[in-house]
Design a protein around this motif. Structure first.
Motif, mmCIF file in Angstrom:
data_model
loop_
_atom_site.group_PDB
_atom_site.id
_atom_site.type_symbol
_atom_site.label_atom_id
_atom_site.label_comp_id
_atom_site.label_asym_id
_atom_site.label_seq_id
_atom_site.Cartn_x
_atom_site.Cartn_y
_atom_site.Cartn_z
ATOM 1 N N SER A 100 0.826 -1.206 0.000
ATOM 2 C CA SER A 100 0.000 0.000 0.000
ATOM 3 C C SER A 100 0.862 1.257 0.000
ATOM 4 N N THR A 101 0.265 2.349 -0.443
ATOM 5 C CA THR A 101 0.923 3.661 -0.351
ATOM 6 C C THR A 101 0.689 4.304 1.011
ATOM 7 N N LEU A 102 -0.223 3.721 1.821
ATOM 8 C CA LEU A 102 -0.432 4.214 3.179
ATOM 9 C C LEU A 102 0.685 3.684 4.070
ATOM 10 N N SER B 180 -10.433 -1.162 -0.595
ATOM 11 C CA SER B 180 -9.524 -0.202 -1.227
ATOM 12 C C SER B 180 -10.075 1.215 -1.157
ATOM 13 N N VAL B 181 -11.389 1.351 -1.290
ATOM 14 C CA VAL B 181 -12.031 2.662 -1.189
ATOM 15 C C VAL B 181 -12.043 3.137 0.259
ATOM 16 N N LEU C 199 -9.992 2.402 2.629
ATOM 17 C CA LEU C 199 -8.639 2.797 3.051
ATOM 18 C C LEU C 199 -8.305 4.222 2.637
ATOM 19 N N THR C 200 -8.873 4.654 1.525
ATOM 20 C CA THR C 200 -8.646 6.015 1.053
ATOM 21 C C THR C 200 -9.533 7.024 1.767
ATOM 22 N N LYS C 201 -10.807 6.660 1.954
ATOM 23 C CA LYS C 201 -11.785 7.601 2.497
ATOM 24 C C LYS C 201 -11.884 7.588 4.023
ATOM 25 N N PRO D 168 -9.408 6.038 6.522
ATOM 26 C CA PRO D 168 -8.260 5.322 7.096
ATOM 27 C C PRO D 168 -8.258 5.304 8.619
ATOM 28 N N HIS E 50 -5.956 -5.981 0.018
ATOM 29 C CA HIS E 50 -6.446 -5.036 -0.981
ATOM 30 C C HIS E 50 -7.920 -5.302 -1.275
#
Length: 428
Positions: free
Chosen positions: A17-19, A115-116, A118-120, A122, A148
């Motif tokens: 992940s990029t997080l 995945s959504v 994790l972005t919206k 976290p 993921h």
């Protein structure tokens, strides 16, 4: 073993992940996978279940896109037929139908692809994702490294969802691996029923590696059902890990029918007082199938109760493993824990290994366990024969009676009847 480790590690590295916090979790899982590898029969919890056949097949991971795939006539042979109005389809790792579901749910409830989420959201996920499951072996590490695909279900405090929500997992692609991580957060005083249904195209060889992490808030009531009816050529590795808070009630009702090699584990952590858990399962492997259940209930505090009731019905050359463990911590006084495992062998070639366990470190508890392995009662068959019922029909009556108590524990009557129908189909 080193070659298969390299194969999976290379694919896991592509999933980082990029997080930062999630990438750190995944990187640690990769290190642990490299250090410990996959379980063998030298591991106590795997001594009756060999994963060599699985590791000899280099399954390719499904695609990462959440766009709807083209559905062919071939794929249409596998569809959800559960008696449930609210459902999400996860087809070959691709999530479909969320928009239709969310439009029917109470305000504040979230059902999102992981995945959504994790972005919206976290901050909502971080305290729970990867923390409820205590990782113990290579398939856990691989699932975490691959995080993921999966769903977040979040139920805000006080919300009651009347109708069950079904997550229907379907695989139709041969030599495919799907890694799923579901996170269910039920806040205080919520009520809901979640169903996880796993199925695949007949004779299709694939891998399902799935982990579901659940937190049940104070005074919340969560019912969770697992229906495992994978292809008879498939491999299924599943783990359900649950954290319970004060006064919560959690129940898992499982039916395991499919797969050539199945490992279904449950870990429950009763972390605050007056929480209660129920694990109720039926497994019915047939010719050539191997089904392994390992359950562990951790009574960590006083005044909690748990119950495990599993029944096995084995036909043909099949093999089942059941290991049920209750761990009562030093300060968990007034624990009430019951477990039983009963098995019915319908073939001379069927085999079961059952091992109930108690580890008690408190001195004021009420704990019991028991296990039985037997065949159909010849006296009962004779009694029914004297009343004009032939042996085959009489056998069906006795088998149904054997499983009926477990089916009655399922609160959703239509679902219970449906699961009973699936069991009848399996047993012919």
């Amino acid at each position: 073993m080193s070659e298969i480790l390299d194969f999976y590690q290379q694919r896991a590295k592509a999933s980082l992940s990029t997080l930062p916090w999630l990438a750190q979790l995944q990187t640690k899982a990769l290190r642990d996978l490299n250090r410990h590898g996959f379980p063998t029969r030298h591991d106590e919890d795997w001594k009756y279940t060999s994963v060599d056949a699985l590791l000899n097949l280099p399954f390719m991971r499904s695609g990462d896109s959440f766009q709807a795939p083209a559905i062919t006539a071939h794929d249409e042979k596998v569809n959800s037929d559960l008696p449930v109005n609210q459902h999400v389809s996860i087809r070959n790792g691709l999530i479909l139908g969320i928009e239709q579901l969310t439009s029917t749910l109470p305000k504040g409830v979230l059902v999102l692809p992981l995945s959504v989420a994790l972005t919206k959201h976290p901050k909502l996920l971080q305290p729970y994702l990867g923390t409820i499951l205590k990782q113990e072996h290579g398939f856990h590490y691989l699932n975490t490294a691959m995080i993921h695909c999966g769903l977040l279900i979040y139920i805000p405090a006080g919300v009651v969802i009347e109708e069950p929500i079904a997550l229907t997992h379907i695989q139709t692609q041969t030599n495919q691996a799907v890694y799923l991580r579901h996170l269910i957060i039920a806040e205080a005083k919520t009520q809901a029923t979640i169903i996880e249904d796993y199925q695949g195209l007949a004779d299709c060889c694939y891998l399902t590696n799935t982990v579901t992490e659940i937190v049940v808030g104070a005074d919340a009531k969560l019912t969770h059902c697992t229906i495992q009816r994978e292809s008879k050529s498939a491999f299924h590795l599943g783990h359900l890990s649950v954290r319970q808070l004060a006064g919560s009630e959690f129940a898992n009702h499982s039916l395991s029918l499919g797969g050539q090699l199945v490992r279904s584990d449950i870990s429950l952590y009763l972390q605050e007082e007056k929480s209660h858990s129920l694990m109720n399962g039926i497994y019915a492997p047939a010719e050539g199938q191997h089904v392994d259940h390992h359950t562990t209930v951790h009574h960590l505090v006083a005044n909690c109760s748990s119950e495990q009731d599993y029944k096995g019905i084995l036909t043909g050359r099949s093999r089942a493993v059941f290991n049920g463990k209750v761990v009562v911590a030093k300060d968990a006084q007034h624990t009430d824990a019951k477990q039983q495992n009963k098995n019915l062998l319908l073939s001379a070639n069927a085999e079961v290994d059952t091992k109930p366990q108690l580890e008690i470190f408190a001195d004021d508890v009420l704990c019991s366990h028991g296990a039985t392995v037997g065949q159909l009662d010849e006296e009962a068959l004779f009694y029914l024969a004297t009343r004009g019922i032939d042996r085959l029909e009489a056998s069906h009556y006795l088998i149904h009676a054997f499983a009926s108590d477990n089916l009655r524990l399922i609160p959703h009557r239509q679902l219970a009847d449906y699961m009973g129908h699936l069991l009848t189909q399996q047993l012919g």
